[in-house]
Design a protein around this motif. Sequence first.
Motif, mmCIF file in Angstrom:
data_model
loop_
_atom_site.group_PDB
_atom_site.id
_atom_site.type_symbol
_atom_site.label_atom_id
_atom_site.label_comp_id
_atom_site.label_asym_id
_atom_site.label_seq_id
_atom_site.Cartn_x
_atom_site.Cartn_y
_atom_site.Cartn_z
ATOM 1 N N VAL A 90 0.769 -1.173 -0.049
ATOM 2 C CA VAL A 90 -0.048 0.026 -0.195
ATOM 3 C C VAL A 90 0.784 1.228 -0.002
ATOM 4 N N PHE A 91 0.619 2.201 -0.798
ATOM 5 C CA PHE A 91 1.209 3.376 -0.955
ATOM 6 C C PHE A 91 0.610 4.483 0.076
ATOM 7 N N VAL A 92 0.994 4.982 1.065
ATOM 8 C CA VAL A 92 0.633 5.580 2.415
ATOM 9 C C VAL A 92 1.257 6.917 1.851
ATOM 10 N N THR A 93 0.595 7.936 1.381
ATOM 11 C CA THR A 93 0.893 9.231 1.035
ATOM 12 C C THR A 93 0.244 10.278 1.777
ATOM 13 N N ASN A 94 0.738 11.516 2.395
ATOM 14 C CA ASN A 94 0.053 12.741 2.904
ATOM 15 C C ASN A 94 -0.426 13.602 1.863
ATOM 16 N N ALA A 95 -0.118 13.080 0.794
ATOM 17 C CA ALA A 95 -0.915 14.233 -0.179
ATOM 18 C C ALA A 95 -2.193 14.118 -0.359
ATOM 19 N N GLY A 96 -2.946 14.979 -0.847
ATOM 20 C CA GLY A 96 -4.393 14.942 -0.800
ATOM 21 C C GLY A 96 -5.259 15.692 -1.931
ATOM 22 N N ASN A 97 -4.339 16.065 -2.872
ATOM 23 C CA ASN A 97 -4.866 16.922 -3.950
ATOM 24 C C ASN A 97 -5.211 16.522 -5.295
ATOM 25 N N CYS A 98 -5.622 15.055 -5.104
ATOM 26 C CA CYS A 98 -5.885 14.199 -6.447
ATOM 27 C C CYS A 98 -6.721 12.957 -5.745
ATOM 28 N N LEU A 99 -7.589 12.233 -6.881
ATOM 29 C CA LEU A 99 -8.143 11.147 -6.640
ATOM 30 C C LEU A 99 -7.124 9.832 -6.683
ATOM 31 N N ARG A 100 -7.399 8.891 -5.964
ATOM 32 C CA ARG A 100 -6.752 7.796 -5.941
ATOM 33 C C ARG A 100 -6.241 7.283 -7.031
ATOM 34 N N GLN A 101 -7.248 7.193 -8.043
ATOM 35 C CA GLN A 101 -6.848 6.392 -9.572
ATOM 36 C C GLN A 101 -5.692 7.624 -10.121
ATOM 37 N N THR A 102 -5.804 8.611 -9.982
ATOM 38 C CA THR A 102 -5.019 9.497 -10.547
ATOM 39 C C THR A 102 -3.407 9.189 -9.991
ATOM 40 N N LYS A 103 -3.555 9.132 -8.826
ATOM 41 C CA LYS A 103 -2.175 8.711 -8.195
ATOM 42 C C LYS A 103 -1.669 7.254 -8.465
ATOM 43 N N ALA A 104 -2.389 6.367 -8.754
ATOM 44 C CA ALA A 104 -2.294 5.082 -8.931
ATOM 45 C C ALA A 104 -1.698 5.002 -10.510
ATOM 46 N N ASP A 105 -2.097 6.054 -11.471
ATOM 47 C CA ASP A 105 -1.770 5.915 -12.674
ATOM 48 C C ASP A 105 -0.303 6.580 -12.793
ATOM 49 N N GLN A 106 -0.017 7.652 -11.928
ATOM 50 C CA GLN A 106 1.193 8.264 -11.817
ATOM 51 C C GLN A 106 2.260 7.320 -11.224
ATOM 52 N N LEU A 107 1.891 6.543 -10.310
ATOM 53 C CA LEU A 107 2.935 5.598 -9.846
ATOM 54 C C LEU A 107 3.308 4.419 -10.773
ATOM 55 N N SER A 108 2.160 3.862 -11.549
ATOM 56 C CA SER A 108 2.434 2.772 -12.455
ATOM 57 C C SER A 108 3.405 3.546 -13.683
ATOM 58 N N GLY B 24 -6.593 21.322 -6.171
ATOM 59 C CA GLY B 24 -6.876 20.157 -7.150
ATOM 60 C C GLY B 24 -8.324 20.055 -7.207
ATOM 61 N N PRO B 25 -8.834 18.726 -7.766
ATOM 62 C CA PRO B 25 -10.318 18.787 -7.714
ATOM 63 C C PRO B 25 -11.209 18.502 -6.550
ATOM 64 N N VAL B 26 -11.119 19.409 -5.413
ATOM 65 C CA VAL B 26 -11.574 19.167 -4.284
ATOM 66 C C VAL B 26 -12.990 18.609 -4.313
ATOM 67 N N LEU B 27 -13.597 19.013 -5.084
ATOM 68 C CA LEU B 27 -15.030 18.962 -5.233
ATOM 69 C C LEU B 27 -15.159 17.389 -5.489
ATOM 70 N N ASP B 28 -14.783 16.981 -6.513
ATOM 71 C CA ASP B 28 -14.676 15.454 -6.827
ATOM 72 C C ASP B 28 -14.134 14.646 -5.777
ATOM 73 N N ILE B 29 -13.200 15.242 -5.075
ATOM 74 C CA ILE B 29 -12.533 14.037 -4.235
ATOM 75 C C ILE B 29 -13.577 13.872 -2.914
ATOM 76 N N ALA B 30 -14.112 14.980 -2.518
ATOM 77 C CA ALA B 30 -15.128 15.012 -1.387
ATOM 78 C C ALA B 30 -16.263 14.237 -1.829
ATOM 79 N N LYS B 31 -16.876 14.447 -2.960
ATOM 80 C CA LYS B 31 -17.885 13.393 -3.575
ATOM 81 C C LYS B 31 -17.533 11.818 -3.761
ATOM 82 N N ASN B 32 -16.413 11.794 -4.113
ATOM 83 C CA ASN B 32 -15.870 10.402 -4.129
ATOM 84 C C ASN B 32 -15.854 9.743 -2.903
#
Length: 440
Positions: free
Chosen positions: A82-100, A136-144
């Motif tokens: 598990v990648f445990v980051t304190n970043a919070g400015n994007c959705l999990r899928q976005t971060k997963a794509d970056q890491l891949s 970042g997309p804070v509205l989308d993050i909150a709804k997600n």
Amino acid sequence: MRGFSYLNRAANALCSPRVDRKVRLGRCGLCGTASDSKLQPGFGLLFDIDGVLVRGKTPIPAAKKAFQKLVNPQGQFLVPVVFVTNAGNCLRQTKADQLSHILGVPISQDQVMMSHSPLRMFRKYQDKCVLVSGQGPVLDIAKNLGFSKVVTIDMLRESFPLLDMVDHNRRPKILPSSDVNLPKIDAVILFGEPIRWETNLQLIVDVLLTNGNLGGAHNNQSYPHIPVLACNMDLMWMAEAQSPRFGHGTFLVCLENIYKKITGKDLKYEALMGKPSELTYHYAEYLIRSQAAEREWRNPIGNLYAIGDNLMTDIYGANLYNRYLEEKSSRKSSKALAKVVAGTGSKASAVSQEEESDNAWESELAPPSATSCRSVLVCTGVYDPHTQVPSDPSECITETVFHGHRDFRFDPALVEPGHLVQDVDAAVQLIFEQENFVPL
């Protein structure tokens, strides 16, 4: 001040040729029978990202090498990760794509834990009106995350333009209409550092001092204020620059001090998420267990290894959770004894309080099953073995050294890493040796 004396010794040793050779041990350092290689993992890995795998958008060379050890030829992970980051400015899928892309291995969003991920457990706020701050997309993050009534800082500013007055160029030229359709705000969620700090600081303080109703005047007597939930307490983080940069923890320091300067009272948090909070590691362990179950690995995940570059978040948090696991294990026998004592008519109030405390933040997840969480510190990010450790151990209790959040008590033992290595590749190699794990 045992922790810092340990780091002084370890930092000096790390620079020696003898230990450097040990850090770079290859696969020949892993011994075991052919049957050992088929053993299912009994451990899980928690990776920090910034300063461990990347610096800003630049990959750290050891990262790709490390992850080549962690996947089989089909691209499947050999151990739960598990990648445990304190970043919070994007959705999990976005971060997963970056890491891949960075690591060259397939990463799913279920392997990514942002600082805001535990907010899914705070269901009582998901149908209330919440103000969100960050970038970042804070509205989308909150709804997600399950929140259905979300207001952003920009939405507040558009409805109440006279409140944002620091930047003269952004002051309204025409007086706005008095018609405002925004509902009363019930809670404030702080995802991460915003872009315009003065705007966010002003409007968040306005919301707290008006009890969520910006149509009214400040009321310093309105205390306690509406709930505040904050994610990411990092005072600083490491990007491409030579020195650490301000993080969301610095923004929180500003907010806390402004609020106290105005009201004379402390800003209170309903919850603090992200490393080093126990809640974050509890949720990360839940994701580790979920991966193991999905892969049908039947061995219990007993040991967690948390790999990070920051003493005050990664190491402090892992050690704090390890202490929690140890205390929880010891309380099991205490609770069993308390039941016997209660049966004889004696009181066991202390144990009952502990049970209530546990249930308060474990109610959404199964109780932890790991028995340890071991910290591994790398030297590719915030931590600098040559400059960070104070020469005088008595200095380590001063505010200039403790970069942790205000609500976390400084304990030298909690910033003592279980292991100190050069980089993430050395960390993975060390863990394999510790677990006698031979990758296929």
